[in-house]
Write a protein that holds these residues in place. Sequence first.
Motif, PDB file in Angstrom:
ATOM      1  N   MET A  96       2.631  12.509 -10.497  1.00  0.00           N
ATOM      2  CA  MET A  96       2.681  11.687  -9.280  1.00  0.00           C
ATOM      3  C   MET A  96       3.989  10.913  -9.180  1.00  0.00           C
ATOM      4  O   MET A  96       4.513  10.423 -10.180  1.00  0.00           O
ATOM      5  N   SER A  97       4.464  10.790  -7.944  1.00  0.00           N
ATOM      6  CA  SER A  97       5.635   9.951  -7.682  1.00  0.00           C
ATOM      7  C   SER A  97       5.190   8.485  -7.696  1.00  0.00           C
ATOM      8  O   SER A  97       3.987   8.179  -7.713  1.00  0.00           O
ATOM      9  N   GLU A  98       6.159   7.591  -7.637  1.00  0.00           N
ATOM     10  CA  GLU A  98       5.830   6.166  -7.623  1.00  0.00           C
ATOM     11  C   GLU A  98       4.988   5.822  -6.382  1.00  0.00           C
ATOM     12  O   GLU A  98       4.015   5.079  -6.469  1.00  0.00           O
ATOM     13  N   ALA A  99       5.338   6.380  -5.230  1.00  0.00           N
ATOM     14  CA  ALA A  99       4.591   6.109  -3.994  1.00  0.00           C
ATOM     15  C   ALA A  99       3.150   6.602  -4.114  1.00  0.00           C
ATOM     16  O   ALA A  99       2.210   5.911  -3.682  1.00  0.00           O
ATOM     17  N   ARG A 102       1.227   4.224  -6.335  1.00  0.00           N
ATOM     18  CA  ARG A 102       0.889   2.977  -5.620  1.00  0.00           C
ATOM     19  C   ARG A 102      -0.308   3.216  -4.688  1.00  0.00           C
ATOM     20  O   ARG A 102      -1.190   2.367  -4.569  1.00  0.00           O
ATOM     21  N   GLU A 103      -0.337   4.365  -4.038  1.00  0.00           N
ATOM     22  CA  GLU A 103      -1.471   4.692  -3.169  1.00  0.00           C
ATOM     23  C   GLU A 103      -2.748   4.848  -4.006  1.00  0.00           C
ATOM     24  O   GLU A 103      -3.818   4.374  -3.619  1.00  0.00           O
ATOM     25  N   ASP A 109      -8.895   0.234  -5.973  1.00  0.00           N
ATOM     26  CA  ASP A 109      -9.427  -1.082  -5.616  1.00  0.00           C
ATOM     27  C   ASP A 109     -10.676  -0.978  -4.743  1.00  0.00           C
ATOM     28  O   ASP A 109     -11.376  -1.964  -4.548  1.00  0.00           O
ATOM     29  N   GLU A 110     -10.951   0.190  -4.212  1.00  0.00           N
ATOM     30  CA  GLU A 110     -12.135   0.388  -3.374  1.00  0.00           C
ATOM     31  C   GLU A 110     -13.389   0.434  -4.253  1.00  0.00           C
ATOM     32  O   GLU A 110     -13.311   0.719  -5.450  1.00  0.00           O
ATOM     33  N   PRO A 111     -14.567   0.147  -3.671  1.00  0.00           N
ATOM     34  CA  PRO A 111     -15.818   0.216  -4.450  1.00  0.00           C
ATOM     35  C   PRO A 111     -16.059   1.622  -5.025  1.00  0.00           C
ATOM     36  O   PRO A 111     -15.784   2.630  -4.379  1.00  0.00           O
ATOM     37  N   ASP A 112     -16.588   1.657  -6.236  1.00  0.00           N
ATOM     38  CA  ASP A 112     -16.813   2.918  -6.953  1.00  0.00           C
ATOM     39  C   ASP A 112     -17.603   3.944  -6.159  1.00  0.00           C
ATOM     40  O   ASP A 112     -17.219   5.107  -6.076  1.00  0.00           O
ATOM     41  N   TRP A 113     -18.743   3.515  -5.618  1.00  0.00           N
ATOM     42  CA  TRP A 113     -19.586   4.486  -4.926  1.00  0.00           C
ATOM     43  C   TRP A 113     -18.945   4.979  -3.645  1.00  0.00           C
ATOM     44  O   TRP A 113     -19.170   6.117  -3.238  1.00  0.00           O
ATOM     45  N   SER A 132      -5.442  10.741   4.127  1.00  0.00           N
ATOM     46  CA  SER A 132      -4.709  10.570   2.872  1.00  0.00           C
ATOM     47  C   SER A 132      -4.616  11.884   2.094  1.00  0.00           C
ATOM     48  O   SER A 132      -5.640  12.472   1.742  1.00  0.00           O
ATOM     49  N   PRO A 133      -3.392  12.338   1.797  1.00  0.00           N
ATOM     50  CA  PRO A 133      -3.249  13.533   0.944  1.00  0.00           C
ATOM     51  C   PRO A 133      -3.827  13.300  -0.457  1.00  0.00           C
ATOM     52  O   PRO A 133      -4.336  14.221  -1.083  1.00  0.00           O
ATOM     53  N   LEU A 134      -3.755  12.063  -0.919  1.00  0.00           N
ATOM     54  CA  LEU A 134      -4.296  11.740  -2.241  1.00  0.00           C
ATOM     55  C   LEU A 134      -5.812  11.925  -2.265  1.00  0.00           C
ATOM     56  O   LEU A 134      -6.362  12.525  -3.193  1.00  0.00           O
ATOM     57  N   LEU A 135      -6.496  11.436  -1.230  1.00  0.00           N
ATOM     58  CA  LEU A 135      -7.943  11.615  -1.166  1.00  0.00           C
ATOM     59  C   LEU A 135      -8.303  13.087  -1.025  1.00  0.00           C
ATOM     60  O   LEU A 135      -9.297  13.547  -1.591  1.00  0.00           O
ATOM     61  N   GLU A 136      -7.490  13.845  -0.337  1.00  0.00           N
ATOM     62  CA  GLU A 136      -7.743  15.287  -0.221  1.00  0.00           C
ATOM     63  C   GLU A 136      -7.619  15.962  -1.596  1.00  0.00           C
ATOM     64  O   GLU A 136      -8.425  16.820  -1.945  1.00  0.00           O
TER      65      GLU A 136
END
Length: 155
Positions: A96-99, A102-103, A109-113, A132-136
């Motif tokens: 992963m890049s720094e950006a 950070r994402e 920080d979001e709730p686990d469930w 979000s590409p990260l969530l994908e």
Amino acid sequence: MYQRLSRTGLALSRHCRRHISSTRRLLADPWPLPHTPEHMAATTTPSDIPPPTPLPRPNESLETLRARLVYQSRKRGTLESDLLMSTFARDYLPSMSEAEMREYDKLLDEPDWDIYYWATGKRTPPARWADSPLLEKLRVHARNEGKVVRKMPAL
């Protein structure tokens, strides 16, 4: 001994009625399994709550950030989230890049469930995570199309 007629017309002793009452309380599961309607309803985060504010970490090096994200991915609080996030961190954090890191930090920080159900496709993520590409990437990881047996990575 005191007895009362039940709906069936049979006399029930006080002891029997107490046993039936305690059995009914036991039938309501206090720990419903994930993906059941009871669990989905009990773990829903209200939509009017603002997104979490991350702690400021000025001057945090990339190595420290990466190490913290590995730890936070492993120590979530629920076994399902621990397994999903720790294996995701093991597979994706090194590249992963720094950006992106950070994402990912904001996602953690979001709730686990919420994270778990967004990743498994059981809930629609809020607008801030919808594209979000990260969530994908996390969703692809959660599908486990290669049928890999996953276990907690070593710290």
